[in-house]
Design an enzyme around this catalytic site. Structure first.
Site, mmCIF file in Angstrom:
data_model
loop_
_atom_site.group_PDB
_atom_site.id
_atom_site.type_symbol
_atom_site.label_atom_id
_atom_site.label_comp_id
_atom_site.label_asym_id
_atom_site.label_seq_id
_atom_site.Cartn_x
_atom_site.Cartn_y
_atom_site.Cartn_z
ATOM 1 N N LYS A 81 42.390 38.088 37.049
ATOM 2 C CA LYS A 81 42.420 37.362 38.315
ATOM 3 C C LYS A 81 41.311 37.820 39.266
ATOM 4 O O LYS A 81 40.950 37.098 40.194
ATOM 5 C CB LYS A 81 43.788 37.531 38.978
ATOM 6 N N LYS A 82 40.784 39.012 39.035
ATOM 7 C CA LYS A 82 39.671 39.486 39.867
ATOM 8 C C LYS A 82 38.315 38.996 39.354
ATOM 9 O O LYS A 82 37.297 39.226 40.018
ATOM 10 C CB LYS A 82 39.681 41.014 39.927
ATOM 11 N N GLY A 83 38.296 38.349 38.213
ATOM 12 C CA GLY A 83 37.031 37.860 37.680
ATOM 13 C C GLY A 83 36.609 36.546 38.295
ATOM 14 O O GLY A 83 36.260 35.590 37.596
#
Length: 722
Positions: free
Chosen positions: A193-195
């Site tokens: 999700k941080k990508g």
């Protein structure tokens, strides 16, 4: 390609004892039921139970249950409409059941019952209030559910002590697998999700590096570099890969150090309750299954060594000469005894007439003959008995094995369902479109931790009585438990209906009703996502009471995120730095609005030198009509105008495209706030662990007092009924 496959297959075979092309459902089930030492699972159970005992009074709201659930006018936001909170005295029973369940998990007492009590109570509390959701609350519920299904009470538990049939040195591997998989999902999904561009460009979390935990990095990096390199990029790589590093034996120790430091830093950076401590408690799951026993043996070994060394040193100091004399006397006596025994043996051999060289041979033959005879007789008898027992139990064993295989396969179906559901839910937002806003899904099961930073600047709730032609405003904090509802369309929909009911009920309770039943409700929320322009989130022209909302369709009154302003981001940072360089108390606010919409804003008196500057688009500025002014002004890109504090004004977007403008101002209250903050920071300890422990124990005492008082209240009310 063949060499790669061979390499993978070789390691696969080492792990699972069968090749990749031999995979079958039966072999997977058999692998999941390989017996593993149960001590590590027991430690995880104990530590999770301890963490929940402290979590329930704190983050679950047990210490403030009377405030959270005691007011019947408070608006709540249940996930499922027909699952609602019970009245306050009975909510204390829910909390009591949950706390006793956590205690039972920790002690391993009546484990199935207490673990079920905790899980049911926890998920009930979770489902009746969405506005308190976060990812780790969801995680605790999952871990409680998974532990309730395992055999975690078979070792180091009261159940195992009271009932020896419960005690087991080993458990099937799936007991470990489900927990390890859940925390793998936690880390890996958080990395996925941080990508995004938001995170990787450094806009998700800003100014976090100013905290003291980043002081070591400040020796060789600037604060912006720490924000970008450490907070964003390193954490992205860390979340994405740390679970894999912990599973690999060669990198496990280093990964554990980084993971422990990461969670300890989080415990200082954020107020996230027991989440870092639960993660720390479950990290040893990735070590060998019997690590607690190994640790205990090592501790005992070193204790014995130290104790022996101390005893030996003490004895040598006290009795050195005595010990030497006794040792010499014992040696002399032993030599004499040995010589006498040898003479006696030689004399016996001579008397028997046997050759000493033949003694071993003859004795070996005699012994072998005797042993063979005994083995023949006893072996035949034992084999016959074993065959008879096998014949008697063969049918029973076949039936039991058949039942076990069937039960094992069914258990594996549930495990597969859990695996697939946890991998799917974080990406299921294309189905539950009603929960989406500018971001996808509710903040609870998405694992998008810290990816989105929200800054809410104003919430305006306007009510219109259509029959009486009245218009008034309601404080958005009066009936709401927090402000989370202002950023989710489904909760805005629920809040509007709750507010309507409260207003009508309050009106009807008077001798003469002041409101009719024909109300309209308009909500105007202004917020910023990840440092963007502040913009309105919901259409202020839509009557929420008459609006449509569905779980499976997009929220119709949600305004789109103005992504066309993304190219302004670097420019906004430059302007922000420039304005704040004027003095320590100057600041700037960036606003974006849609064509045809009006912003009505009040400038507080404590703001001075307020200036409105248009960055892009065309607006009309209309100050509040007073004796001094009443004229409107047309402003385009690059124009600016002074704004009078202490009065309202309107800004109308009269162009065909979104308008972007900013307010610059001097905040006089910041002078006092900075002085107060500086004085407080001087008195606060650098690492207030003791203060936090006192706070947690105080919260637990308050929680116990509330539970006891409410249970007594229930008993008293019941006794009055009979």
């Amino acid at each position: 390609m063949s060499s790669t496959y061979k390499f993978i297959n070789e390691h696969f075979q080492q792990q699972f004892d069968f090749n990749i092309n031999e995979i079958t459902y039966t072999k997977i089930v058999d692998y999941m039921y390989i017996q593993k030492d149960s001590s590590s699972l027991a430690v995880t159970r104990i530590l999770f139970g301890v963490a929940m005992l402290f979590d329930i009074p704190d983050e679950r709201g047990g210490a403030i249950m009377d405030e959270r659930w005691g007011d019947p006018l408070t608006c709540h936001f249940p996930l499922i409409p027909f699952i609602r909170a019970v009245s306050m005295p009975y909510m204390a029973l829910v909390y009591a059941a949950m706390w006793l369940g956590a205690l039972g998990i920790m002690l391993g007492y009546k484990y199935r019952l207490t673990a079920s009590m905790f899980t049911i109570s926890y998920w009930y509390l979770f489902l009746i209030e969405k506005s308190f959701w976060n990812n780790h609350s969801y995680l605790f519920g999952l871990v409680g559910l998974l532990l309730a299904c395992t055999q975690a009470n078979c070792y180091w538990s009261i159940d195992a002590y009271l009932d020896t049939t419960t005690r087991r040195e080993t458990v099937p591997y799936w007991n470990y697998f489900v927990l390890k998989y859940q925390f793998f999902i936690l880390y890996f999904m958080a990395g996925l999700k941080k990508g995004t561009a938001e995170w990787l460009t450094g806009y998700s979390v800003q100014n976090l590096s100013e905290h003291w935990v980043f002081e070591p990095f400040k020796l060789f990096l600037t604060i912006p570099q720490i924000d970008y390199i450490v907070v964003h990029w390193f954490i992205f790589v860390f979340d994405l890969t740390v679970a894999m590093w912990m599973m690999w034996s060669r990198s496990r120790h280093v990964a554990m150090v980084f993971c422990a430091l990461f969670h300890l830093m989080n415990s200082r950076l954020f107020r996230i309750g027991m989440f870092p401590w639960v993660c720390l408690a479950t990290m040893p799951l990735y070590y060998s299954f019997n690590w607690p026993k190994i640790l205990i043996k090592l501790c005992k070994k070193y204790i014995r060594i130290v104790d022996g060394q101390l005893r030996r040193w003490y004895a040598l100091v006290k009795t050195e000469k005595t010990c030497e004399n006794e040792a010499n006397a014992i040696d002399t006596e032993n030599k004499c005894n040995t010589e006498n025994k040898e003479l006696e043996i030689d004399q016996e051999i001579k008397d028997s007439g046997m050759d000493p060289t033949d003694t071993t041979e003859n004795s070996d033959e005699m012994i072998s003959n005797t042993v063979e005879t005994d083995i023949d007789e006893s072996g035949i008898a034992s084999k016959c008995n074993e065959m008879e027992e096998e014949n008697k139990l063969s049918r029973t064993e076949v039936n039991v094995e058949g039942k076990d295989v069937k039960r094992n396969r069914i258990t594996m179906y549930f495990i597969v369902f859990h695996i697939l559901s946890q991998a799917f839910l974080p990406f299921s937002h294309f189905i539950t479109k009603g929960f989406n806003n500018w971001t996808d899904g509710l903040y609870g099961y998405s694992w998008d931790m810290m990816v989105h930073t929200w800054d809410t600047y104003s919430v305006v709730v306007k009510v219109i009585d259509n029959e009486r032609n009245k218009e008034f405003y309601v404080d958005p904090q009066v009936y709401a438990p927090n402000d989370r509802w202002t950023r989710h369309g489904d909760m805005v929909y629920q809040y509007a209906r709750c507010l309507e009911k409260n207003l009508i009920d309050a009106s009807m309770s008077r001798t003469e009703p002041v409101l009719s039943n024909n109300l309209s409700l308009y909500i105007d929320v202004w917020c910023s996502l990840n440092g963007r322009f502040t913009q309105r989130m919901f259409d202020p022209n839509v009557d929420i009471l008459k609006a449509f909302w569905s779980l499976l369709t997009r929220t119709p009154y949600l305004m789109p995120l103005l992504d066309e302003a993304s190219n302004w981001r670097s420019r906004l940072d430059e302007i922000r730095d420039y304005v704040r360089s004027w003095n320590n108390y100057s600041d700037v606010m960036f606003i974006a609005d849609f064509p045809g919409y009006v912003q009505e804003k009040y400038i507080p008196p404590e703001l001075h030198n307020v200036t409105l500057t248009v960055l892009e688009g065309m607006v009309a500025y209309e100050p509040e009509v007073t004796k001094q002014q009443g004229q409107s002004y047309r402003l385009s890109s690059g124009n600016r105008i002074d704004v009078v504090s202490g009065i309202f004004h309107k800004v109308l977007n009269i162009g065909d495209t979104p308008s972007f403008y900013m307010y610059t101002f001097f905040n006089s209250t910041d002078i006092y706030n900075n002085i107060t903050t500086a004085n407080i920071s001087k008195t606060q300890p650098f690492l207030p662990i003791g203060k936090e422990l006192i706070k947690r124990f105080t919260g637990m005492a308050t929680f116990a007092d509330l539970v006891i008082r409410n249970i007594c209240r229930i008993v008293f009310v019941r006794s009055q009924c009979y």
